[in-house]
Design a protein around this motif. Sequence first.
Motif, PDB file in Angstrom:
ATOM      1  N   GLY A 158      57.491  78.179  -2.326  1.00  9.37           N
ATOM      2  CA  GLY A 158      56.824  76.700  -2.518  1.00  9.37           C
ATOM      3  C   GLY A 158      56.532  75.834  -1.059  1.00  9.37           C
ATOM      4  N   ASP A 159      57.290  76.721  -0.053  1.00  8.20           N
ATOM      5  CA  ASP A 159      56.947  75.951   1.345  1.00  8.20           C
ATOM      6  C   ASP A 159      55.559  75.957   1.593  1.00  8.20           C
ATOM      7  N   ARG A 160      54.970  74.834   2.237  1.00  8.53           N
ATOM      8  CA  ARG A 160      53.672  74.763   2.732  1.00  8.53           C
ATOM      9  C   ARG A 160      53.685  74.375   3.987  1.00  8.53           C
ATOM     10  N   PHE A 161      52.668  74.834   4.753  1.00  8.28           N
ATOM     11  CA  PHE A 161      52.450  74.485   6.104  1.00  8.28           C
ATOM     12  C   PHE A 161      50.821  74.138   6.197  1.00  8.28           C
ATOM     13  N   ARG A 162      50.622  73.003   6.526  1.00  7.69           N
ATOM     14  CA  ARG A 162      49.427  72.199   6.703  1.00  7.69           C
ATOM     15  C   ARG A 162      48.864  72.259   8.068  1.00  7.69           C
ATOM     16  N   VAL A 163      47.318  72.424   8.154  1.00  7.73           N
ATOM     17  CA  VAL A 163      46.730  72.211   9.364  1.00  7.73           C
ATOM     18  C   VAL A 163      45.506  71.307   8.839  1.00  7.73           C
ATOM     19  N   VAL A 164      45.390  70.040   9.408  1.00  7.93           N
ATOM     20  CA  VAL A 164      44.243  69.598   9.258  1.00  7.93           C
ATOM     21  C   VAL A 164      43.176  69.660  10.359  1.00  7.93           C
ATOM     22  N   LEU A 165      42.069  70.040   9.834  1.00  5.81           N
ATOM     23  CA  LEU A 165      40.860  70.140  10.959  1.00  5.81           C
ATOM     24  C   LEU A 165      40.236  68.539  11.332  1.00  5.81           C
ATOM     25  N   ASP A 166      41.170  68.202  11.956  1.00  8.29           N
ATOM     26  CA  ASP A 166      40.706  66.786  12.565  1.00  8.29           C
ATOM     27  C   ASP A 166      40.119  66.511  14.136  1.00  8.29           C
ATOM     28  N   GLU A 167      39.865  65.395  14.360  1.00  7.62           N
ATOM     29  CA  GLU A 167      39.062  65.252  15.566  1.00  7.62           C
ATOM     30  C   GLU A 167      37.782  66.110  16.026  1.00  7.62           C
ATOM     31  N   CYS A 168      37.074  66.382  14.943  1.00  7.93           N
ATOM     32  CA  CYS A 168      35.935  67.327  14.788  1.00  7.93           C
ATOM     33  C   CYS A 168      34.998  66.781  15.709  1.00  7.93           C
ATOM     34  N   PRO A 169      34.572  67.393  16.875  1.00 11.34           N
ATOM     35  CA  PRO A 169      33.418  66.846  17.655  1.00 11.34           C
ATOM     36  C   PRO A 169      32.072  67.087  17.001  1.00 11.34           C
TER      37      PRO A 169
END
Length: 223
Positions: A158-169
Motif C-alpha cells: 500500500g505504499d504510494r509514491f506520487r509524481v505530479v506532472l506540474d509546471e508544464c510548458p
Amino acid sequence: MPNPAIVNLTKATPTVSLDKHGLTSELIRGNLNWASPQAAAQRAAGEARGSLGRIRASLRSATSTTVDLDLGCMTRCTGGSKTVVQALGNAFGAVVRFPYVVLDSDDRTGARETGENLVINLDHQAEFQKLLLFVYIYQESGDLCGLDAVMTLTSDNGDRFRVVLDECPPQVHACAIALIKRQKGELVIGREVRWFTPQDGPGVQDVISRPYRLGMKWTPGRK
C-alpha cells in the motif's frame, strides 16, 4: 503493521529508496491518471444543469481535442539487455520474464477511470539497471498542458509514491516522469519531470532516451 506511506516526489525531495521502505520483492504498480480536454468536457456535459447549460457543455465537448497519451517504460538490465514497454508496436512487455515490466492497456481518450498502468516485478530487481518511466502524445495530437497528469507507484503493502506532472510548458508532447535505478546498492526512484517539445527531434522515444544513455536504437512504428 505500520500504516502505508504516501511519498510525494517533488523538486525539494526528488528521490526515495525502495529498499528503505522494505520493497525488495513482489510487484509495484505504476498508474498514470489524466483527463483529456474532451473527456473533461463530456463529464461537464453530463453534470450540467438546465437545458442551456447542457447545450453549452455539449458544444465544448464537440469542439474539444482528443488526446492520446501513452505511458511507457524503457528498461536496461545489468547484463546489457534493453527494451521498451509501450502500446506502440504492441510492446506490452511481460511480468514473469524479461523485461519483468508489463503495460496493462492503451487508454486512447483519457476517459478510463483507472488510466494506464505498468506493473514492475521487483522479484527481479537485482537485474534492473535503469527503468525510465515516460509519457508522450501519440502522433502529437495536442500537448500535455492542462491534462492534470499524475504518476503513482503503489506497492503490494500500500505504499504510494506520487509524481505530479506540474509546471508544464506550452506545446510539449513528451515527458520523462521518473527514473528507477540502482544507487549505492539500493533501488531508488527519482523524480524527473523533464519535458520535450516537437522541435527536439523527429523520434520522441529517441529524444527521451538520449539524455539517459540507455543505448537504444529506434525504428518508426504504429499502433
